[in-house]
Design a protein around this motif. Sequence first.
Motif, PDB file in Angstrom:
ATOM      1  N   ILE A 172      -8.887  -1.438  -3.003  1.00  0.00           N
ATOM      2  CA  ILE A 172      -7.739  -1.405  -2.085  1.00  0.00           C
ATOM      3  C   ILE A 172      -7.181  -2.811  -1.886  1.00  0.00           C
ATOM      4  O   ILE A 172      -5.956  -3.024  -1.857  1.00  0.00           O
ATOM      5  CB  ILE A 172      -8.146  -0.777  -0.742  1.00  0.00           C
ATOM      6  CG1 ILE A 172      -8.450   0.716  -0.914  1.00  0.00           C
ATOM      7  CG2 ILE A 172      -7.050  -0.973   0.301  1.00  0.00           C
ATOM      8  CD1 ILE A 172      -8.966   1.401   0.334  1.00  0.00           C
ATOM      9  N   ALA A 173      -8.084  -3.800  -1.742  1.00  0.00           N
ATOM     10  CA  ALA A 173      -7.636  -5.193  -1.579  1.00  0.00           C
ATOM     11  C   ALA A 173      -6.832  -5.653  -2.790  1.00  0.00           C
ATOM     12  O   ALA A 173      -5.773  -6.303  -2.652  1.00  0.00           O
ATOM     13  CB  ALA A 173      -8.854  -6.092  -1.367  1.00  0.00           C
ATOM     14  N   ASN A 174      -7.325  -5.327  -3.974  1.00  0.00           N
ATOM     15  CA  ASN A 174      -6.581  -5.705  -5.182  1.00  0.00           C
ATOM     16  C   ASN A 174      -5.229  -5.014  -5.245  1.00  0.00           C
ATOM     17  O   ASN A 174      -4.227  -5.604  -5.686  1.00  0.00           O
ATOM     18  CB  ASN A 174      -7.400  -5.370  -6.433  1.00  0.00           C
ATOM     19  CG  ASN A 174      -8.576  -6.317  -6.618  1.00  0.00           C
ATOM     20  OD1 ASN A 174      -8.543  -7.446  -6.137  1.00  0.00           O
ATOM     21  ND2 ASN A 174      -9.613  -5.852  -7.307  1.00  0.00           N
ATOM     22  N   SER A 217      -7.898  -7.374   4.620  1.00  0.00           N
ATOM     23  CA  SER A 217      -8.066  -5.934   4.854  1.00  0.00           C
ATOM     24  C   SER A 217      -9.484  -5.487   4.483  1.00  0.00           C
ATOM     25  O   SER A 217     -10.129  -4.726   5.212  1.00  0.00           O
ATOM     26  CB  SER A 217      -7.041  -5.159   4.039  1.00  0.00           C
ATOM     27  OG  SER A 217      -7.312  -3.771   4.069  1.00  0.00           O
ATOM     28  N   ILE A 229      -3.397  -4.035  -2.661  1.00  0.00           N
ATOM     29  CA  ILE A 229      -2.510  -4.685  -1.680  1.00  0.00           C
ATOM     30  C   ILE A 229      -1.968  -5.994  -2.241  1.00  0.00           C
ATOM     31  O   ILE A 229      -0.774  -6.302  -2.128  1.00  0.00           O
ATOM     32  CB  ILE A 229      -3.265  -4.933  -0.350  1.00  0.00           C
ATOM     33  CG1 ILE A 229      -3.576  -3.603   0.328  1.00  0.00           C
ATOM     34  CG2 ILE A 229      -2.447  -5.828   0.577  1.00  0.00           C
ATOM     35  CD1 ILE A 229      -4.479  -3.715   1.541  1.00  0.00           C
ATOM     36  N   ASN A 230      -2.852  -6.771  -2.872  1.00  0.00           N
ATOM     37  CA  ASN A 230      -2.411  -8.051  -3.447  1.00  0.00           C
ATOM     38  C   ASN A 230      -1.399  -7.859  -4.575  1.00  0.00           C
ATOM     39  O   ASN A 230      -0.437  -8.621  -4.720  1.00  0.00           O
ATOM     40  CB  ASN A 230      -3.613  -8.847  -3.954  1.00  0.00           C
ATOM     41  CG  ASN A 230      -4.494  -9.346  -2.813  1.00  0.00           C
ATOM     42  OD1 ASN A 230      -4.012  -9.511  -1.685  1.00  0.00           O
ATOM     43  ND2 ASN A 230      -5.770  -9.580  -3.095  1.00  0.00           N
ATOM     44  N   ARG A 231      -1.595  -6.810  -5.379  1.00  0.00           N
ATOM     45  CA  ARG A 231      -0.677  -6.542  -6.481  1.00  0.00           C
ATOM     46  C   ARG A 231       0.689  -6.062  -5.957  1.00  0.00           C
ATOM     47  O   ARG A 231       1.735  -6.414  -6.499  1.00  0.00           O
ATOM     48  CB  ARG A 231      -1.274  -5.512  -7.436  1.00  0.00           C
ATOM     49  CG  ARG A 231      -2.476  -6.047  -8.225  1.00  0.00           C
ATOM     50  CD  ARG A 231      -3.118  -4.950  -9.065  1.00  0.00           C
ATOM     51  NE  ARG A 231      -2.268  -4.577 -10.181  1.00  0.00           N
ATOM     52  CZ  ARG A 231      -2.249  -5.194 -11.363  1.00  0.00           C
ATOM     53  NH1 ARG A 231      -3.042  -6.245 -11.577  1.00  0.00           N
ATOM     54  NH2 ARG A 231      -1.463  -4.782 -12.329  1.00  0.00           N
ATOM     55  N   GLY A 289      -5.005  -8.796   1.035  1.00  0.00           N
ATOM     56  CA  GLY A 289      -5.929  -7.757   0.558  1.00  0.00           C
ATOM     57  C   GLY A 289      -7.357  -8.050   0.948  1.00  0.00           C
ATOM     58  O   GLY A 289      -8.098  -7.166   1.397  1.00  0.00           O
ATOM     59  N   GLN A 290      -7.767  -9.309   0.772  1.00  0.00           N
ATOM     60  CA  GLN A 290      -9.132  -9.695   1.165  1.00  0.00           C
ATOM     61  C   GLN A 290      -9.341  -9.545   2.672  1.00  0.00           C
ATOM     62  O   GLN A 290     -10.417  -9.159   3.128  1.00  0.00           O
ATOM     63  CB  GLN A 290      -9.425 -11.145   0.742  1.00  0.00           C
ATOM     64  CG  GLN A 290      -9.844 -11.299  -0.709  1.00  0.00           C
ATOM     65  CD  GLN A 290      -8.654 -11.350  -1.642  1.00  0.00           C
ATOM     66  OE1 GLN A 290      -7.518 -11.095  -1.241  1.00  0.00           O
ATOM     67  NE2 GLN A 290      -8.897 -11.663  -2.909  1.00  0.00           N
ATOM     68  N   LYS A 293       1.929  -6.937  -3.127  1.00  0.00           N
ATOM     69  CA  LYS A 293       2.567  -8.138  -2.553  1.00  0.00           C
ATOM     70  C   LYS A 293       3.287  -8.953  -3.635  1.00  0.00           C
ATOM     71  O   LYS A 293       4.346  -9.538  -3.396  1.00  0.00           O
ATOM     72  CB  LYS A 293       1.499  -8.980  -1.857  1.00  0.00           C
ATOM     73  CG  LYS A 293       2.064 -10.228  -1.172  1.00  0.00           C
ATOM     74  CD  LYS A 293       0.947 -11.047  -0.575  1.00  0.00           C
ATOM     75  CE  LYS A 293       1.510 -12.362  -0.020  1.00  0.00           C
ATOM     76  NZ  LYS A 293       0.439 -13.254   0.465  1.00  0.00           N
ATOM     77  N   GLN A 342      -6.260 -13.867   0.665  1.00  0.00           N
ATOM     78  CA  GLN A 342      -5.003 -13.139   0.672  1.00  0.00           C
ATOM     79  C   GLN A 342      -5.098 -11.945   1.625  1.00  0.00           C
ATOM     80  O   GLN A 342      -6.166 -11.629   2.170  1.00  0.00           O
ATOM     81  CB  GLN A 342      -4.658 -12.674  -0.739  1.00  0.00           C
ATOM     82  CG  GLN A 342      -4.460 -13.814  -1.737  1.00  0.00           C
ATOM     83  CD  GLN A 342      -4.030 -13.304  -3.097  1.00  0.00           C
ATOM     84  OE1 GLN A 342      -3.212 -12.388  -3.197  1.00  0.00           O
ATOM     85  NE2 GLN A 342      -4.564 -13.915  -4.148  1.00  0.00           N
TER      86      GLN A 342
END
Length: 582
Positions: free
Chosen positions: A37-39, A277, A41-43, A274-275, A45, A272
């Motif tokens: 999920i963190a990855n 979260s 969210i970062n993608r 994602g991290q 963004k 970031q």
Amino acid sequence: MFRRMIGCIGEYKKLTIMTPLFMVGEVTIECLIPFFIANLINRIKTGCPMSDIYRIGGILFLMAALSLTFGGLAGFTAAKASAGFAKNLRKAIFYKTQDFAFENIDKFSSASLVTRMTTDVANVQMSFMMIIRTAVRSPLMFVFSIIMSFYMGGPLAVTFVIVVPILTFALLMVARKAMPAFRAVFRKYDKLNESIEENVAAMRVVKGFVRESYEKKKFGDAAENIRWDFTKAERIVALNNPVMQFCMYFNMVFIMLVGAQLIITTSGAQIQVGQLSAMLTYGVQILMSLMMLSMIYVMLTMSAESMRRIDEVLTEQSLLTSPENAVTEVKDGSIDFTDVSFKYSARAERYALADIDLHIASGETVGIIGGTGSSKSTLVQLIPRLYDVTVGSVKVGGRDVREYDLDTLRDAVGMVLQKNVLFAGTIKENLRWGNPDATDAELEEACRLAQAHDFVSAFPDGYDTMIEQGGTNVSGGQKQRLCIARALLKKPKILILDDSTSAVDTKTDALIRAGFARYIPETTKIIIAQRIASVEHADKILVLDQGKIVSMGRHEELLKTSLIYREVYEQQTKGGNANEAE
């Protein structure tokens, strides 16, 4: 103790092993989901294409489905394994009590044994389920989440170095304070069950003496004591929630404040969104794992007392056992008491029986009379070795009863006890306790000899009539005659009737004794009675007083030589038999 508990897993070992394996799969996937999920969210963004979102979303869906599958399978196997474990544990306790001597049973009250087989086993079952499921899930979740937190959050993971020790200490203190109250509850459960059991068994007496209010108060006091202890314990355990909430919100605020500052000041170089979260999710998982571990600790500590109580039964050694190379055949029904003295406990100050010397030839009919407390029942209980003599020896068929295999000896002795017991089931089923293979014709013959056939035939369902628990739907005299018929079906070498015709009239009593003479002439018959009429035709009559044989002989002899016997005879025959049942 733990080895004995583990031994009760038995055929459920495979399910027990499978449960932790499923839990490993579930926890591993649950700890990976925040990472994906963190990855994602970062993608998002950075402006990734929708195809990437669909692909990662699909992976997350499959992971969630797989985690749910593992969790469901773990729940199924844990439930089946724990229920099977409890079944085997109850069976082990019950089978153990079946081998107990009366002296062993006297050590545990019947209410206490019921509590151990119900409440205590339920507690141990719950702990077993938690051990193979939650106690695997929580430590794994804690360790995996800590690792992933440091991997994902770097400096933010320092918050767990502060929060985890504080929460662990608080939860352990809460559990430690609650334990004494939980332990006290189990001892009071025995008192509660004892009150219920005694009240139900003696319901007629309670109502006859109008003591319902007293019994309600007694039960209410026992229930109130348990409520107070549980309230005290639960009030302490309730502190877990605010402590947990404080640590969780502190953790969330710390992560969000420090994380947001790092994201803004470093422009996402160190951490970031994602991290951030993922750190919040891992924080909840870590703290919930600690919460569950504290609950496991409470449950295991509670169950430790239950395990100890169960283990007391499982490790209790029967005081009566069959010897090695035991004799497996009873030659005849002869009985010899040689210098016998007996007391129920080594701590007892006086002997219940003293200096008993007695020879009974096979096939003889022996009557025993004596006042209340003269140990008439105690004397005959030594014959099937329900108790062992303290001094001297008892022989049956020329062999010491301690040389026989217990089942062989007791199968050769039929007993109709003073307190007649019928079990829930049909009349046929109750009669076949005497002989499981008895035909309907044999059942009817035994009932005719016991003068029970007429009233049984009068029931609409005859021999298929259901007997309620304790035989409450038949009269005392009917119950006695059915118990006599049950004993006759054994065709024993020795038949003991312990005041078992007290509820029938003298005519029926005489007919039953006449049936014995025809049906089992070679069987040794011992009749304990309060009525002289029940024993006056015996080959010999014993007069007991304060645990000693004070007179012995035939009816005519005792009328001349025994003051006690003559007084009883004159009291019963003066103006007719006042004891004759209506």
